[in-house]
Design a protein around this motif. Structure first.
Motif, PDB file in Angstrom:
ATOM      1  N   GLU A   4      43.723 -13.458  50.735  1.00  0.00           N
ATOM      2  CA  GLU A   4      44.887 -13.180  51.585  1.00  0.00           C
ATOM      3  C   GLU A   4      44.454 -12.777  52.988  1.00  0.00           C
ATOM      4  O   GLU A   4      45.074 -13.189  53.987  1.00  0.00           O
ATOM      5  N   VAL A   5      43.378 -11.982  53.084  1.00  0.00           N
ATOM      6  CA  VAL A   5      42.863 -11.586  54.403  1.00  0.00           C
ATOM      7  C   VAL A   5      42.312 -12.800  55.138  1.00  0.00           C
ATOM      8  O   VAL A   5      42.546 -12.985  56.334  1.00  0.00           O
ATOM      9  N   PHE A   6      41.572 -13.641  54.422  1.00  0.00           N
ATOM     10  CA  PHE A   6      41.038 -14.860  55.039  1.00  0.00           C
ATOM     11  C   PHE A   6      42.158 -15.754  55.557  1.00  0.00           C
ATOM     12  O   PHE A   6      42.047 -16.352  56.640  1.00  0.00           O
ATOM     13  N   ASP A   7      43.227 -15.876  54.789  1.00  0.00           N
ATOM     14  CA  ASP A   7      44.318 -16.782  55.161  1.00  0.00           C
ATOM     15  C   ASP A   7      44.912 -16.437  56.521  1.00  0.00           C
ATOM     16  O   ASP A   7      45.409 -17.319  57.238  1.00  0.00           O
ATOM     17  N   LYS A   8      44.851 -15.174  56.901  1.00  0.00           N
ATOM     18  CA  LYS A   8      45.382 -14.757  58.200  1.00  0.00           C
ATOM     19  C   LYS A   8      44.509 -15.242  59.364  1.00  0.00           C
ATOM     20  O   LYS A   8      44.940 -15.211  60.516  1.00  0.00           O
TER      21      LYS A   8
ATOM     22  N   LEU B 161      36.478  -8.866  59.347  1.00  0.00           N
ATOM     23  CA  LEU B 161      37.600  -9.759  59.630  1.00  0.00           C
ATOM     24  C   LEU B 161      38.664  -9.073  60.487  1.00  0.00           C
ATOM     25  O   LEU B 161      39.383  -9.730  61.235  1.00  0.00           O
ATOM     26  N   GLY B 162      38.729  -7.746  60.390  1.00  0.00           N
ATOM     27  CA  GLY B 162      39.702  -7.016  61.195  1.00  0.00           C
ATOM     28  C   GLY B 162      39.399  -7.062  62.679  1.00  0.00           C
ATOM     29  O   GLY B 162      40.301  -6.900  63.505  1.00  0.00           O
ATOM     30  N   ASN B 163      38.135  -7.274  63.032  1.00  0.00           N
ATOM     31  CA  ASN B 163      37.737  -7.354  64.440  1.00  0.00           C
ATOM     32  C   ASN B 163      37.284  -8.766  64.823  1.00  0.00           C
ATOM     33  O   ASN B 163      36.481  -8.942  65.724  1.00  0.00           O
ATOM     34  N   TRP B 164      37.817  -9.754  64.141  1.00  0.00           N
ATOM     35  CA  TRP B 164      37.307 -11.113  64.301  1.00  0.00           C
ATOM     36  C   TRP B 164      37.722 -11.744  65.627  1.00  0.00           C
ATOM     37  O   TRP B 164      38.876 -11.632  66.052  1.00  0.00           O
ATOM     38  N   ASN B 165      36.774 -12.438  66.266  1.00  0.00           N
ATOM     39  CA  ASN B 165      37.042 -13.203  67.478  1.00  0.00           C
ATOM     40  C   ASN B 165      37.617 -14.552  67.073  1.00  0.00           C
ATOM     41  O   ASN B 165      36.944 -15.354  66.426  1.00  0.00           O
TER      42      ASN B 165
ATOM     43  N   ILE C 202      36.188 -19.960  61.125  1.00  0.00           N
ATOM     44  CA  ILE C 202      35.644 -19.591  59.820  1.00  0.00           C
ATOM     45  C   ILE C 202      35.626 -20.810  58.902  1.00  0.00           C
ATOM     46  O   ILE C 202      36.633 -21.507  58.746  1.00  0.00           O
ATOM     47  N   ILE C 203      34.478 -21.056  58.293  1.00  0.00           N
ATOM     48  CA  ILE C 203      34.341 -22.055  57.236  1.00  0.00           C
ATOM     49  C   ILE C 203      34.151 -21.284  55.936  1.00  0.00           C
ATOM     50  O   ILE C 203      33.131 -20.619  55.747  1.00  0.00           O
TER      51      ILE C 203
END
Length: 232
Positions: free
Chosen positions: A197-201, A150-154, A159-160
């Motif tokens: 919390e990470v997903f929410d970003k 997730l830190g390098n997500w395009n 995201i579902i």
């Protein structure tokens, strides 16, 4: 007579013999009871051919005619937390039949600690694509940590997020504003609060998959089938 398909990860050319592996030859000769000159379909990542089974000495397939080229499928990744290996095997098989671009196994706070059998899973992928009459071979990535991926997500890939804790969110109401998607399926125990919390970003589309709690493999199959239906 059932249609028999074999995958060859190489270029296929007219009347250029392809040598069979021991497993492929056993399947044709002893399981499917094929004889010399019987018809066999062969395919790679781009096209499918019809060929003849050649016996005597080193068994081979003789390509005769190209019959179709690959059609592109929706750009969907399946990102799943590590669960028991038997459930991963089933997930990989059925999701490959439906069709995705890529599998990404992920380590999460509540995931199982397992020995991930890449070679076995690659065989399952090939067998599933062979029997489902597809030409799309999903790529299987190495296991990666959730926070790292997730830190390098395009941000172009939506995201579902499958999460049984959310109050609403029907995947059949997903707004199709993007062309790239990634379905995230958690482990037994679900996502931890820090992971949410990470997903929410990343502005995920959060969904439930009904009132029942589904196993990871069931959730992956169901969510993918729904998304593929929306994209038809």
């Amino acid at each position: 007579m059932p249609k028999i398909r074999l995958y060859f990860p190489k270029k296929i050319a007219n009347e250029v013999n392809l040598e069979l592996t021991r497993e492929q030859n056993h399947y044709l000769k002893n399981v499917m009871r094929r004889n010399v000159s019987d018809q066999v379909f062969i395919f790679n990542d781009e096209e499918e051919w019809v060929g003849e089974y050649i016996t005597g000495g080193k068994e081979k397939i003789l390509p005769i005619k190209m019959v179709r080229k690959k059609n592109e499928i929706p750009d969907i990744w399946m990102c799943f937390s590590l669960v028991k290996m038997r459930n991963i095997n089933f997930l990989i098989e059925k999701v490959s039949e439906i069709g995705v671009k890529k599998f990404i196994p992920i380590v999460t706070d509540y995931s199982e600690r397992i020995n991930f059998n890449y070679e076995r899973l690659k065989k399952i992928i090939i067998e599933a694509v062979e029997q489902s009459d597809s030409l799309n071979i999903p790529k299987l990535e190495k296991v990666v940590g959730l926070k790292k991926i997730l830190g390098n997500w395009n941000e172009e890939r939506r995201i579902i997020l499958c999460d049984e804790s959310v109050d609403s969110g029907n995947i059949m109401e997903f707004p199709l504003n993007e062309k790239k998607f990634a379905i995230f399926v958690g482990p037994i125990g679900g996502w931890s609060e820090s992971e949410r919390e990470v997903f929410d970003k990343k502005n995920p589309f959060k969904i439930t998959l009904g009132k029942n709690i589904l196993k990871a493999d069931t959730a992956a199959i169901y969510s993918l089938a729904c998304l593929r239906t929306l994209l038809m």
